[in-house]
Motif scaffolding. Structure first.
Motif, mmCIF file in Angstrom:
data_model
loop_
_atom_site.group_PDB
_atom_site.id
_atom_site.type_symbol
_atom_site.label_atom_id
_atom_site.label_comp_id
_atom_site.label_asym_id
_atom_site.label_seq_id
_atom_site.Cartn_x
_atom_site.Cartn_y
_atom_site.Cartn_z
ATOM 1 N N LEU A 6 0.841 -1.198 0.000
ATOM 2 C CA LEU A 6 0.000 0.000 0.000
ATOM 3 C C LEU A 6 0.877 1.250 0.000
ATOM 4 C CD1 LEU A 6 -2.724 1.385 0.153
ATOM 5 C CD2 LEU A 6 -2.657 1.115 2.637
ATOM 6 N N ARG A 7 1.933 1.224 0.781
ATOM 7 C CA ARG A 7 2.835 2.376 0.864
ATOM 8 C C ARG A 7 3.448 2.673 -0.514
ATOM 9 N NH1 ARG A 7 6.682 1.749 5.467
ATOM 10 N NH2 ARG A 7 4.911 2.612 6.565
ATOM 11 N N ARG A 9 2.331 1.782 -3.515
ATOM 12 C CA ARG A 9 1.294 2.266 -4.440
ATOM 13 C C ARG A 9 0.922 3.713 -4.151
ATOM 14 N NH1 ARG A 9 -3.198 -2.182 -3.920
ATOM 15 N NH2 ARG A 9 -2.321 -2.175 -1.841
ATOM 16 N N LEU A 10 0.838 4.036 -2.874
ATOM 17 C CA LEU A 10 0.496 5.401 -2.481
ATOM 18 C C LEU A 10 1.580 6.382 -2.922
ATOM 19 C CD1 LEU A 10 -1.682 6.971 -0.999
ATOM 20 C CD2 LEU A 10 -0.402 6.638 1.104
ATOM 21 N N GLY A 184 -2.124 10.303 2.788
ATOM 22 C CA GLY A 184 -1.313 9.100 2.614
ATOM 23 C C GLY A 184 -0.742 8.603 3.928
#
Length: 192
Positions: A6-7, A9-10, A184
């Motif tokens: 997730l990190r 992609r963010l 984010g």
């Protein structure tokens, strides 16, 4: 198949958004400056005098507006236009300087060599002979071919408008990225 965290992609999404914002800001700035210069060019074409500014002259009591000023009179008119001519001797003679606002303007730097290369009509950008002022210049060769009439407008207003636009764009991009960054961080912290 390996999936991105997730990190990751963010961060990739934020980098993409930042890139898009920068490209859009540059495109807006370039288009705005081009449009403002085109407006200046339109003003030069519409307001250029091919007769030494005679249409502005009203200082002769006999109403003759197409000859020299009355003896001892200084031609005056309120305008942001520079008007002059380069004669057969190659010297730039100033008829009028921009006199609106508190700023004093030096003549545009138009050389005899440049004037000799003008066949009939040209529009270009040049600096002033002194100072940091830039001019947009329209040069028109007179029908006899022995002189070139110069009409110019300072680009100070264009440059200050573009500078203000860049400041607003920088604040906007920074604000958007700050909000995205905060979101984010919240998402990543909540995912951990």
């Amino acid at each position: 198949m390996r999936t991105m965290s997730l990190r990751t992609r963010l961060l990739a999404g934020m980098a993409f958004v930042a890139l898009v914002l920068i490209v859009v800001a540059v495109a807006i700035t370039t288009a705005t400056r081009t449009q403002l210069i085109e407006q200046i060019d339109d003003r030069l074409i519409a307001g250029a005098s091919d007769n030494r500014g005679d249409e502005f002259r009203g200082d002769r009591s006999d109403g003759d507006r197409h000859s020299e000023p009355a003896p001892g009179a200084t031609p005056e008119r309120q305008s942001d236009f520079y008007e002059g001519a380069i004669g057969a001797d190659g010297e730039l003679v100033t008829f009028f300087v921009p006199n609106i606002g508190g700023e004093e303007f030096a003549p545009p730097d138009v050389s005899a060599e440049l004037a000799s290369n003008i066949d009939s009509d040209a529009i270009f950008t040049t600096t002033a002979t002194e100072g940091s002022v830039e001019y947009r210049v329209r040069a028109v060769r007179n029908p006899q071919g022995d002189s070139v009439f110069i009409t110019a407008l300072p680009l100070n207003d264009v440059e200050s408008t573009v500078t203000r636009l860049i400041c607003v764009e920088l604040l906007g991009v920074a604000s958007i990225l700050a909000v995205l960054g905060r979101c984010g961080v919240t998402v990543v912290a909540g995912d951990a």
